[in-house]
Scaffold this motif. Structure first.
Motif, PDB file in Angstrom:
ATOM      1  N   ILE A  75       0.820  -1.216   0.000  1.00 11.91           N
ATOM      2  CA  ILE A  75       0.000   0.000   0.000  1.00 11.91           C
ATOM      3  C   ILE A  75       0.854   1.267   0.000  1.00 11.91           C
ATOM      4  CG2 ILE A  75      -1.928  -1.142   1.152  1.00 11.91           C
ATOM      5  CD1 ILE A  75      -1.102   0.375   3.735  1.00 11.91           C
ATOM      6  N   VAL A  76       0.249   2.330  -0.498  1.00 15.04           N
ATOM      7  CA  VAL A  76       0.795   3.677  -0.412  1.00 15.04           C
ATOM      8  C   VAL A  76      -0.145   4.439   0.505  1.00 15.04           C
ATOM      9  CG1 VAL A  76       1.341   5.781  -1.695  1.00 15.04           C
ATOM     10  CG2 VAL A  76       1.764   3.534  -2.734  1.00 15.04           C
ATOM     11  N   THR A  77       0.424   5.081   1.519  1.00 15.34           N
ATOM     12  CA  THR A  77      -0.395   5.824   2.478  1.00 15.34           C
ATOM     13  C   THR A  77      -0.236   7.327   2.267  1.00 15.34           C
ATOM     14  OG1 THR A  77       1.313   5.919   4.184  1.00 15.34           O
ATOM     15  CG2 THR A  77      -0.145   4.002   4.202  1.00 15.34           C
ATOM     16  N   ALA A  78      -1.208   8.074   2.749  1.00 14.91           N
ATOM     17  CA  ALA A  78      -1.160   9.530   2.699  1.00 14.91           C
ATOM     18  C   ALA A  78      -0.347  10.037   3.880  1.00 14.91           C
ATOM     19  CB  ALA A  78      -2.570  10.104   2.750  1.00 14.91           C
ATOM     20  N   ALA A  79       0.414  11.101   3.659  1.00 15.67           N
ATOM     21  CA  ALA A  79       1.221  11.687   4.731  1.00 15.67           C
ATOM     22  C   ALA A  79       0.351  12.282   5.828  1.00 15.67           C
ATOM     23  CB  ALA A  79       2.154  12.749   4.160  1.00 15.67           C
ATOM     24  N   THR A  80      -0.902  12.510   5.518  1.00 12.93           N
ATOM     25  CA  THR A  80      -1.822  13.098   6.504  1.00 12.93           C
ATOM     26  C   THR A  80      -2.332  12.071   7.506  1.00 12.93           C
ATOM     27  OG1 THR A  80      -3.643  12.759   4.957  1.00 12.93           O
ATOM     28  CG2 THR A  80      -2.584  14.927   4.938  1.00 12.93           C
ATOM     29  N   HIS A  81      -1.978  10.805   7.320  1.00 11.98           N
ATOM     30  CA  HIS A  81      -2.379   9.726   8.226  1.00 11.98           C
ATOM     31  C   HIS A  81      -1.126   9.036   8.763  1.00 11.98           C
ATOM     32  CE1 HIS A  81      -6.069  10.372   5.976  1.00 11.98           C
ATOM     33  NE2 HIS A  81      -6.717   9.671   6.889  1.00 11.98           N
ATOM     34  N   ARG A  82      -1.236   8.496   9.959  1.00 15.43           N
ATOM     35  CA  ARG A  82      -0.102   7.748  10.520  1.00 15.43           C
ATOM     36  C   ARG A  82      -0.013   6.396   9.806  1.00 15.43           C
ATOM     37  NH1 ARG A  82       1.505   8.534  16.353  1.00 15.43           N
ATOM     38  NH2 ARG A  82       1.952   6.356  15.980  1.00 15.43           N
ATOM     39  N   ALA A  83       1.114   6.159   9.174  1.00 19.62           N
ATOM     40  CA  ALA A  83       1.289   4.964   8.347  1.00 19.62           C
ATOM     41  C   ALA A  83       1.071   3.675   9.135  1.00 19.62           C
ATOM     42  CB  ALA A  83       2.677   4.970   7.710  1.00 19.62           C
ATOM     43  N   VAL A  84       1.564   3.611  10.357  1.00 22.29           N
ATOM     44  CA  VAL A  84       1.422   2.390  11.143  1.00 22.29           C
ATOM     45  C   VAL A  84      -0.045   2.098  11.448  1.00 22.29           C
ATOM     46  CG1 VAL A  84       1.746   3.431  13.427  1.00 22.29           C
ATOM     47  CG2 VAL A  84       2.434   1.058  13.037  1.00 22.29           C
ATOM     48  N   GLU A  85      -0.815   3.149  11.699  1.00 23.55           N
ATOM     49  CA  GLU A  85      -2.242   2.961  11.970  1.00 23.55           C
ATOM     50  C   GLU A  85      -2.995   2.547  10.707  1.00 23.55           C
ATOM     51  OE1 GLU A  85      -3.503   6.600  13.817  1.00 23.55           O
ATOM     52  OE2 GLU A  85      -2.343   6.188  15.635  1.00 23.55           O
ATOM     53  N   VAL A  86      -2.617   3.128   9.569  1.00 21.14           N
ATOM     54  CA  VAL A  86      -3.236   2.738   8.301  1.00 21.14           C
ATOM     55  C   VAL A  86      -2.912   1.280   8.004  1.00 21.14           C
ATOM     56  CG1 VAL A  86      -3.299   3.144   5.806  1.00 21.14           C
ATOM     57  CG2 VAL A  86      -3.218   5.084   7.391  1.00 21.14           C
ATOM     58  N   ARG A 111       2.484  -4.371   3.492  1.00 22.47           N
ATOM     59  CA  ARG A 111       3.737  -3.619   3.331  1.00 22.47           C
ATOM     60  C   ARG A 111       3.399  -2.195   2.928  1.00 22.47           C
ATOM     61  NH1 ARG A 111       6.823  -8.056  -0.275  1.00 22.47           N
ATOM     62  NH2 ARG A 111       7.336  -9.463   1.413  1.00 22.47           N
ATOM     63  N   ILE A 112       3.938  -1.251   3.668  1.00 28.74           N
ATOM     64  CA  ILE A 112       3.793   0.151   3.293  1.00 28.74           C
ATOM     65  C   ILE A 112       5.014   0.462   2.434  1.00 28.74           C
ATOM     66  CG2 ILE A 112       3.685   2.527   4.125  1.00 28.74           C
ATOM     67  CD1 ILE A 112       2.481   1.246   6.743  1.00 28.74           C
ATOM     68  N   VAL A 113       4.774   0.659   1.145  1.00 33.03           N
ATOM     69  CA  VAL A 113       5.878   0.820   0.207  1.00 33.03           C
ATOM     70  C   VAL A 113       6.179   2.278  -0.109  1.00 33.03           C
ATOM     71  CG1 VAL A 113       5.580  -1.458  -0.805  1.00 33.03           C
ATOM     72  CG2 VAL A 113       4.381   0.478  -1.804  1.00 33.03           C
ATOM     73  N   GLU A 114       5.248   3.160   0.265  1.00 34.53           N
ATOM     74  CA  GLU A 114       5.466   4.581  -0.007  1.00 34.53           C
ATOM     75  C   GLU A 114       4.515   5.398   0.858  1.00 34.53           C
ATOM     76  OE1 GLU A 114       4.976   7.630  -3.807  1.00 34.53           O
ATOM     77  OE2 GLU A 114       5.141   5.504  -4.192  1.00 34.53           O
ATOM     78  N   ILE A 115       4.972   6.582   1.208  1.00 34.48           N
ATOM     79  CA  ILE A 115       4.112   7.556   1.874  1.00 34.48           C
ATOM     80  C   ILE A 115       4.037   8.754   0.928  1.00 34.48           C
ATOM     81  CG2 ILE A 115       3.809   9.085   3.846  1.00 34.48           C
ATOM     82  CD1 ILE A 115       5.359   6.979   5.511  1.00 34.48           C
ATOM     83  N   GLU A 116       2.832   9.029   0.445  1.00 36.39           N
ATOM     84  CA  GLU A 116       2.656  10.101  -0.518  1.00 36.39           C
ATOM     85  C   GLU A 116       2.614  11.435   0.212  1.00 36.39           C
ATOM     86  OE1 GLU A 116      -0.781  10.976  -3.537  1.00 36.39           O
ATOM     87  OE2 GLU A 116       0.619   9.444  -4.279  1.00 36.39           O
ATOM     88  N   LEU A 117       3.575  12.296  -0.102  1.00 34.38           N
ATOM     89  CA  LEU A 117       3.696  13.568   0.593  1.00 34.38           C
ATOM     90  C   LEU A 117       2.810  14.659   0.000  1.00 34.38           C
ATOM     91  CD1 LEU A 117       7.561  13.576   1.077  1.00 34.38           C
ATOM     92  CD2 LEU A 117       5.794  12.851   2.684  1.00 34.38           C
ATOM     93  N   GLU A 118       2.537  14.568  -1.288  1.00 37.12           N
ATOM     94  CA  GLU A 118       1.698  15.570  -1.952  1.00 37.12           C
ATOM     95  C   GLU A 118       0.239  15.200  -1.780  1.00 37.12           C
ATOM     96  OE1 GLU A 118       2.749  18.372  -3.570  1.00 37.12           O
ATOM     97  OE2 GLU A 118       4.730  17.833  -2.827  1.00 37.12           O
ATOM     98  N   PRO A 119      -0.602  16.152  -1.409  1.00 39.85           N
ATOM     99  CA  PRO A 119      -2.018  15.855  -1.286  1.00 39.85           C
ATOM    100  C   PRO A 119      -2.628  15.559  -2.648  1.00 39.85           C
ATOM    101  CG  PRO A 119      -1.628  18.193  -0.961  1.00 39.85           C
ATOM    102  CD  PRO A 119      -0.286  17.542  -1.103  1.00 39.85           C
ATOM    103  N   GLN A 120      -3.631  14.658  -2.655  1.00 37.40           N
ATOM    104  CA  GLN A 120      -4.318  14.327  -3.902  1.00 37.40           C
ATOM    105  C   GLN A 120      -5.211  15.481  -4.292  1.00 37.40           C
ATOM    106  OE1 GLN A 120      -6.165  10.555  -2.893  1.00 37.40           O
ATOM    107  NE2 GLN A 120      -4.872   9.641  -4.455  1.00 37.40           N
ATOM    108  N   ARG A 121      -5.379  15.659  -5.574  1.00 38.51           N
ATOM    109  CA  ARG A 121      -6.258  16.729  -6.079  1.00 38.51           C
ATOM    110  C   ARG A 121      -7.577  16.179  -6.452  1.00 38.51           C
ATOM    111  NH1 ARG A 121      -2.063  20.676  -7.414  1.00 38.51           N
ATOM    112  NH2 ARG A 121      -0.197  19.464  -7.599  1.00 38.51           N
TER     113      ARG A 121
END
Length: 121
Positions: A75-86, A111-121
């Motif tokens: 998975i790829v998680t959003a930087a606005t959420h805590r990756a471990v909790e996601v 597996r958290i393979v990336e944390i997306e730093l840019e917010p989605q549009r």
């Protein structure tokens, strides 16, 4: 692996993918190298046959002879959420969804393979 096993694996992968995508903070599922090759083959088959293939990129399912199920999700998680909790929420969502379908608790590896730093549009 028989065609029934393959269709069962694809069906379970689709259940897991839907469950993972339903968790807040999941941006997308991310296939690995083998998953990318499978995705290209599936897209070619879809174009040739005209029949849709489920979007299961990023989810791997192994069915064992003893009836147990092993699932891997990237998975790829959003930087606005805590990756471990996601990651924990995705694990729980996949376990619950697969247990509802099969009646048994699968082994799930997220597996958290990336944390997306840019917010989605």
């Amino acid at each position: 692996m028989t065609s029934d096993d393959l269709s069962d694996a694809v069906a379970l992968a689709e259940v897991a993918a839907v469950a993972a995508r339903g968790v807040a903070g999941v941006v997308r599922l991310q296939p690995g190298l083998v998953g990318l090759l499978k995705q290209l083959a599936a897209q070619a088959w879809e174009r040739a046959s005209g029949r849709p293939v489920p979007d299961i990129a990023g989810v791997d399912v192994d069915l064992h002879a003893d009836g147990s199920v092993q699932i891997g999700a990237r998975i790829v998680t959003a930087a606005t959420h805590r990756a471990v909790e996601v990651g924990a929420a995705v694990h729980g969502a996949i376990c619950a969804a697969i247990e509802a379908v099969t009646g048994s608790v699968p082994q799930v590896r997220v597996r958290i393979v990336e944390i997306e730093l840019e917010p989605q549009r």
